[in-house]
Design an enzyme around this catalytic site. Sequence first.
Site, short mmCIF file in Angstrom:
data_model
loop_
_atom_site.label_atom_id
_atom_site.label_comp_id
_atom_site.label_asym_id
_atom_site.label_seq_id
_atom_site.Cartn_x
_atom_site.Cartn_y
_atom_site.Cartn_z
N ASP A 31 53.38 51.56 29.36
CA ASP A 31 54.22 51.13 30.50
C ASP A 31 53.51 51.28 31.83
O ASP A 31 53.84 50.61 32.79
CB ASP A 31 55.58 51.86 30.51
CG ASP A 31 55.44 53.34 30.81
OD1 ASP A 31 54.35 53.92 30.57
OD2 ASP A 31 56.42 53.95 31.27
N LYS A 74 63.49 55.20 24.96
CA LYS A 74 63.81 55.44 26.38
C LYS A 74 64.26 54.17 27.10
O LYS A 74 63.58 53.15 27.08
CB LYS A 74 62.56 56.01 27.05
CG LYS A 74 62.54 55.96 28.57
CD LYS A 74 61.43 56.81 29.13
CE LYS A 74 60.97 56.32 30.50
NZ LYS A 74 59.92 57.18 31.08
N CYS A 104 57.37 53.81 35.26
CA CYS A 104 58.24 53.54 34.10
C CYS A 104 59.31 52.48 34.37
O CYS A 104 59.35 51.45 33.69
CB CYS A 104 58.97 54.81 33.69
SG CYS A 104 57.90 56.19 33.34
N HIS A 118 65.85 54.01 30.81
CA HIS A 118 65.38 54.17 32.19
C HIS A 118 65.56 52.92 33.06
O HIS A 118 64.75 52.64 33.95
CB HIS A 118 63.89 54.61 32.21
CG HIS A 118 63.58 55.45 33.43
ND1 HIS A 118 62.31 55.86 33.76
CD2 HIS A 118 64.40 55.92 34.41
CE1 HIS A 118 62.36 56.57 34.86
NE2 HIS A 118 63.60 56.62 35.27
N ASP A 177 54.69 55.48 26.57
CA ASP A 177 55.04 55.96 27.90
C ASP A 177 53.87 56.75 28.51
O ASP A 177 53.41 57.72 27.91
CB ASP A 177 56.28 56.85 27.81
CG ASP A 177 57.00 56.97 29.13
OD1 ASP A 177 56.43 56.60 30.17
OD2 ASP A 177 58.15 57.46 29.13
N ASP A 178 53.39 56.31 29.65
CA ASP A 178 52.32 57.02 30.38
C ASP A 178 51.03 57.13 29.56
O ASP A 178 50.31 58.13 29.64
CB ASP A 178 52.75 58.45 30.77
CG ASP A 178 53.72 58.48 31.93
OD1 ASP A 178 54.21 57.40 32.32
OD2 ASP A 178 54.01 59.58 32.44
N HIS A 230 54.65 60.81 27.49
CA HIS A 230 55.08 61.30 28.80
C HIS A 230 55.19 62.83 28.76
O HIS A 230 55.43 63.40 27.70
CB HIS A 230 56.45 60.66 29.10
CG HIS A 230 56.89 60.73 30.53
ND1 HIS A 230 57.23 61.91 31.15
CD2 HIS A 230 57.07 59.76 31.45
CE1 HIS A 230 57.60 61.66 32.40
NE2 HIS A 230 57.50 60.36 32.61
#
Length: 528
Positions: free
Chosen positions: A292, A137, A83, A139, A45-46, A234
């Site tokens: 992502d 996650k 995301c 989302h 993530d990120d 993240h």
Amino acid sequence: MRLAEEDRLAPRMATLRALAFSVALLFACADARRPSPHLVFVLADDYGWNDVGYHGSEIKTPHLDRLSARGVRLDNYYVQPLCTPSRNQLMTGRYQIHTGMQHEIIWPCQPYCVPLDEKFLPQLLREAGYSTHMVGKWHLGMYKKDCLPTRRGFDSFFGYLTGSEDYFTHHRCVPVPPNNETRCAVDFRDGEEVAKGYDGRYSTHIFTEKAVGIINKHNKEKPLFLYLALQAVHSPLQVPSPYLEPYAFINDTDRRHYAAMVSVMDEAVGNVTQALQESGLWDNTVLVFSTDNGGQTLTGGNNWPLRGRKWSLWEGGVRGVGFVASPLLSRPGTVNTELIHISDWLPTLVALAGGTMNGTKPLDGFNVWDTISKGNPSPRQELLHNIDPLFEDISPCPGRETGLTLAESRGPEPWSRSKFNVSVHAAIRYKNWKLLTGYPGCDHWFPPPRMANTPEVGRTAATLKPVMLFDVKADPEERNEVSEKNPEVVAFLLARLEHYAKTAKPVIYPDDDPKCDPGSGGAWGPWA
Ligand SMILES: *[C@@H]1O[C@H](CO)[C@@H](O)[C@H](O)[C@H]1NC(C)=O
Ligand SMILES: *[C@@H]1O[C@H](CO)[C@@H](O)[C@H](O)[C@H]1NC(C)=O
Ligand SMILES: *[C@@H]1O[C@H](CO)[C@@H](O)[C@H](O)[C@H]1NC(C)=O
Ligand SMILES: *[C@@H]1O[C@H](CO)[C@@H](O)[C@H](O)[C@H]1NC(C)=O
Ligand SMILES: *[C@@H]1O[C@H](CO)[C@@H](O)[C@H](O)[C@H]1NC(C)=O
């Protein structure tokens, strides 16, 4: 004596040889119809372009470096700048404009999810005989039960439903309408039930343990699909302190914490790979690692030397870290420069699984397995990054603190006659060309903090135009805008945007629903 011994053994040897022959035959047949490979998809993530060791980062990622060195590193690989959009395209194989989700992310109180008539990757893999498990996650929406991972193809789910939260308490704080009072509540689930007893444990450790548990318990007769969508890296910048020790040399506090979080993630990938090897699954596994979206420079991430960051359509927002590791690759140890996009995984993985596209809507992704495995040319020549008529940059951008509106031009430029509204935030790629319209998002080149005072960094503050063209193969840093020199390319790409705009669904982006409030002691989750 020796002869006699051999004579006595001879018939048995013949039997053994015959047996060996039939075993070999059996393997040959098994090989012709190789059982479907286990598929493990690790989504970070990120995680930024400049945050992996093999891109020259100061952050140490020995596991990712080693695993990818023996696999295929994807060097011309794209994700979405946010995301929800990347996850949406991964699960559907379709562009955001085709699901109505072209704008931003799903905020916790918004009553929507990826439309329920979209068929998801795990549903297709389940139909192909797979056990399907998800950790981490989601989302992709959760306002009603039908939106949950367990209702969209996953046999099991352990993780959280919103976009971010505390790594230790697993609480998310959200201003809830109508009064916008902040509600903090837990967002952690095992299946559809609230997961209890995890307070104080770091999510990357928990998710790794769950993933390893799934691998160890897996019945080898069945192919496995494991989707591990890590919370790392993240924001918030939280990490168990021992991981900070190797990074005392990084002065910037955010960057130091971020680096330590990356180290835990790197260890996680190492542990998952080791579990696959020890369980005997590895020999028939395809592991994909992907971010992502680009790194968030406001919270420790970095995409240098690429321009922009998460949330923007510059390369720093969309060019992703990614690789494939597998004993099934024909050309392991290569760097792949073919154009590949996150929407390509669905057709690629379903084809590897021997599945069908039963029930999907028209796909935007391509099967890129032969591109990755054998180095064949990519079937993908074009890539729509996005078209978002409602785009807003919600974070401060150096030099553009007040935001930026690019007025629609009625001037003499060839594109002023375009039927595509060039004030709209959009970007499209064709071969080496990338065209951007409207405000692409924060356009700064963000050096990592250790380079903040080096001369290279001064070359910023470019003038933006409503239509910009870059040759991203020759100029991956998007420093030389070449629209004036290439009017035919501009006209062609504007026509492609116009074509895509006509196929776009209306944007789904509802107001927050006050009923989202879980109350004190409740948990974020379905309310409708
Ligand atoms: C709550 O926040 C929304 C969105 O930012 C805003 O439109 C609304 O006026 C706020 N309500 C109150 C009571 O402050
Ligand atoms: C990886 O495994 C080791 C050994 O079991 C463990 O100490 C470590 O915490 C694990 N790392 C993660 C990120 O789960
Ligand atoms: C095809 O998809 C439909 C709808 O998703 C599903 O009900 C059906 O079982 C699927 N058929 C097969 C053969 O998997
Ligand atoms: C063009 O797009 C901008 C930004 O989305 C919007 O404000 C404007 O109204 C649009 N113009 C037309 C003619 O649709
Ligand atoms: C980090 O800070 C120390 C002490 O202020 C300084 O000597 C050193 O040069 C800094 N390192 C970098 C890479 O900026």
